[in-house]
Design an enzyme around this catalytic site. Structure first.
Site, mmCIF file in Angstrom:
data_model
loop_
_atom_site.group_PDB
_atom_site.id
_atom_site.type_symbol
_atom_site.label_atom_id
_atom_site.label_comp_id
_atom_site.label_asym_id
_atom_site.label_seq_id
_atom_site.Cartn_x
_atom_site.Cartn_y
_atom_site.Cartn_z
ATOM 1 N N ASP A 142 -6.925 -2.017 -11.388
ATOM 2 C CA ASP A 142 -6.398 -1.489 -10.717
ATOM 3 C C ASP A 142 -6.233 -1.341 -9.289
ATOM 4 O O ASP A 142 -5.326 -0.456 -8.418
ATOM 5 C CB ASP A 142 -5.726 0.200 -10.866
ATOM 6 N N ASP A 178 0.290 1.264 -13.781
ATOM 7 C CA ASP A 178 -0.049 0.550 -14.245
ATOM 8 C C ASP A 178 0.157 1.092 -16.060
ATOM 9 O O ASP A 178 0.491 2.214 -16.388
ATOM 10 C CB ASP A 178 -1.750 0.676 -13.950
ATOM 11 N N ASP A 203 -6.186 3.431 -13.770
ATOM 12 C CA ASP A 203 -6.998 4.079 -14.541
ATOM 13 C C ASP A 203 -7.349 2.492 -14.382
ATOM 14 O O ASP A 203 -9.468 2.867 -14.802
ATOM 15 C CB ASP A 203 -6.810 4.597 -16.160
#
Ligand code: ATP
Ligand code: CU1
Ligand code: MG
Length: 687
Positions: free
Chosen positions: A582, A380, A578
């Site tokens: 996600d 990410d 995080d």
């Protein structure tokens, strides 16, 4: 087993009792057993069994060899029989029950193998006892010594392993303390105040934003949302909740902001930690069959077929039931998993504690076994590769109807209810103006897009550029591209459906990120960026870091779909993230890694947590996993591999050449391999 119990006791008053209980007690589910299985108190079982086993070991010879410390006297056989019977049923019970579960599931594994070993040893020894006492047909060797040591070592192994999982859990608790352990209380006037959890009192109202953990037990008074209560009830699905519905402290709030009237406090915070701990330990088994269970299953089938085979062949050859019987029992006894039972638990214990010391919280130990296959790492952007520490770089108003100050003020009103890193940046900017933030109502989080709500009777929406494109909303493209090409993240404000303005925010790339990407590439793992942010911002970061594959402007479900696409191509995928967006991909990935400072939802969804939020720890994890897997494999060979030779020999395959493995040699091999396995586990390192 916690799952089941929590479903039965759904009142928070009973949670308290359980929370205290389970920290000390050994009631942990073990891999290879159903969750509802009770291991009982393993520590107590071990020590009681030790007291039973010592006299048995002294009073009965090991596979017929008399060791120097052993002795017998008239009637000692009876003592051994009685003690062994108690030991078999008391100490052996967890394994017998475990075997029952495994066989019910038609999946024999460790528990079945252990049960086979102890049952054969016990039943054959009882037969030997009866024969020696009452029938005059020569001395029959018993296996009480083996029974006692097998049960002892198995209890020890499971106790050690369970401890390892609990220690990891304690670290989880510690980490949770590092994360904000606060609640936002709201008074009648609507003022918000952040207080520590201990200060929250029954009757107060707390605001829970999207993605946050519900701090206490309570009843919803404002708003509606979906809540994931899996860590509390074990039911792993989102439950919709609206006004008057109950929420449980420790569950995770989904997409809506809610106000909750507190009905239970104090220990519910502590409780939620315990719940997570237990549930994460339980989640363990869900993904792949562990290596030790696979070996145990094979050993079980091999031992059984060689045992029965030996029985038939010897019976046909010698026509002597006794000889045939003895061959079969020797095979089954030699196959017993003395060392195998310790081989993996000791490595896991050492590995999780090493990990914890290095800032790695390993919630699912399958991650250690899968890691060596990883060839793709999906990462990410915001909060993972970058700090997620935004600051506003530009504010634009698109019409004269609203000033820049209006745009900032309206956006802040919504962002006040969000825990997204972008929200923090906007609120920081708003603070500089020293203006009060207008109150927003009916706030809803739109995952991967932004959020909406009502402020001063205006219908407001904060959205990403891809939302504008998808909905064919008109906006100033040139201003957007100018900002985005600088790597800024741009959020648009819609007022009553019209694009009214935007705020651009800049972020910093984490200093360790570039080196980590290089290191991963040199290990043959291809890095891929997945982000909800706009393409230009993503390209800017990816180019700097040397990431070639980029997927941008993704919704959470699209991130998850991409994980699946890679898996379909046959890739083994590790996902690092995080954010709330996600979470689905963290669960879907073969290994999900959460940044410790990320949202609770991400942390709950991951297999491994980087407690220090340091990207370099990804490399440490890979190294630890590689060394752990190597040790596990070595230990499986030392603990079970020798059976490749021992079992056929015990079955008498080489009998024609005069080679029959005597039970005594089998016993020596067995003890030897147990010691090697223990020493080898302790030599595990991270390099
Ligand atoms: N609270 C918010 N405030 C402002 N914009 C938001 C907010 N939430 C989402 N957005 C918009 O939606 C986009 C996608 O958000 P999302 O949370 O999915 O990804 P991200 O955090 O930007 O990036 P990454 O996936 O790399 O972490 C953001 O880039 C932003 O434009
Ligand atoms: Cu053994
Ligand atoms: Mg993120």
């Amino acid at each position: 087993m916690m799952n089941k119990q929590m479903n039965h006791h759904n009142h928070h008053s009973e949670y308290h009792e359980m929370a205290h209980h389970d920290m000390n007690h050994a009631e942990m589910s073990h891999e290879g057993m159903d969750h509802s299985m009770h291991m009982g108190n393993l520590k107590q079982k071990f020590f009681v069994s030790l007291c039973l086993a010592i006299p048995i070991i002294i009073l009965s010879p090991m596979m017929g060899i008399n060791l120097p410390f052993q002795m017998t006297f008239t009637g000692s056989d009876w003592i051994v029989l009685i003690l062994a019977t108690i030991l078999f049923f008391y100490g052996g019970m967890p394994f017998l029950q475990g075997a029952k579960m495994e066989l019910k599931g038609k999946n024999p594994a460790m528990m079945t193998l252990i049960s086979l070993g102890i049952s054969v040893a016990y039943l054959y020894s009882v037969y030997a006892f009866i024969s020696n006492q009452f029938l005059q047909n020569g001395h029959v060797m018993d296996f009480f010594w083996e029974l006692a040591t097998l049960i002892l070592i198995m209890l020890l192994g499971h106790w050690v392993e369970m401890n390892a999982i609990q220690n990891a859990g304690n670290a989880l608790q510690k980490m949770a303390e590092l994360l904000p352990s606060t609640a936002t209380i709201v008074n009648e006037a609507g003022d918000l105040k952040i207080v520590s959890l201990q200060e929250v009192q029954v009757g107060q109202f707390v605001v829970v934003k999207a993605g946050e953990k519900v701090p206490t037990d309570g009843v919803i008074t404002v708003g509606k949302t979906s809540i994931n209560e899996s860590m509390v009830t074990g039911e792993s699905k989102e439950v919709s909740k609206a006004i008057a519905d109950q929420v449980i402290g420790g569950s995770v709030n989904g997409s809506g902001t809610i106000t909750v009237k507190v009905t239970g406090t104090g220990e519910s915070g502590y409780l939620s930690q315990v719940m997570q701990l237990v549930s994460s330990a339980q989640k363990e088994k869900s993904k792949v069959e562990s290596l030790s269970d696979k070996v145990a299953k094979w050993l079980f089938y091999i031992a059984l077929s060689f045992g029965i085979g030996a029985f038939i062949v010897w019976l046909l050859m010698t026509k002597d039931l006794n000889i045939a019987f003895e061959r079969m029992v020797t095979v089954l006894i030699i196959a017993c998993p003395h060392a195998l039972g310790l081989a993996i638990p000791l490595v896991v214990a050492r590995s999780t504690s090493l990990g914890a010391k290095n800032g790695l919280l390993i919630k699912n130990r399958q991650a250690l076994e899968v890691a060596k296959k990883v060839d793709t790492i999906l990462m990410d952007k915001t909060g993972t590769l970058t700090e997620g520490n935004f600051s506003v770089t530009a504010i634009k108003a698109f019409s004269t109807a609203y000033t820049k100050e209006d745009i900032l003020s309206y956006m802040s009103a919504l962002e006040n209810n969000s825990s997204h890193p972008l929200a923090t940046g906007v609120l920081k900017e708003q603070k500089k103006t020293k203006q009060t933030i207008p109150v927003a109502t009916d706030i809803r989080n739109i995952a991967g897009v932004g959020l909406e709500g009502i402020v001063a009777q205006l219908q407001l929406k904060i959205v990403s550029v891809s939302y504008l494109n998808k909905n064919q909303l008109v906006y100033d493209q040139s201003i957007f591209h100018e900002l985005a090409s600088k790597g800024y993240t741009v959020s648009f404000l819609l007022i009553n459906g019209e694009v009214a303005g935007l705020i651009a925010q800049g972020d910093q790339i984490k200093p360790q990120a570039k080196k980590m990407i290089q290191a991963l590439k040199s290990k043959g793992i291809s890095p891929v960026m997945l982000t909800g942010d706009n393409k230009q911002a993503a390209v800017a970061v990816a180019t700097y870091l040397g990431i070639d594959a980029i997927h941008a402007e993704l919704l959470p479900e699209e991130k998850e779909q991409i994980v699946r696409d890679y898996q379909k191509e046959g890739k083994t995928v590790m996902m690092v993230g995080d954010g709330v967006n996600d979470a689905p991909s963290l669960v879907r990935a073969d290994i999900g890694i959460a940044i410790g400072a990320g949202t609770d939802v991400a942390v709950e969804s991951a297999d491994v947590i980087l407690v220090k939020s340091d990207l370099a720890d990804i490399l440490h994890f890979l190294s630890l996993a590689r060394n752990t897997a190597k040790k596990m494999l070595q230990n499986l060979w030392w603990g079970a591999g020798y059976n490749i030779l021992a079992i056929p020999l015990a079955a008498g395959v080489l009998a024609f050449a005069g080679v029959i493995l005597s039970p005594a040699v089998g016993a020596i091999l067995m003890s030897f391999s147990t010691v090697i396995v223990a020493i080898n586990a302790m030599l595990l390192k991270i390099d």
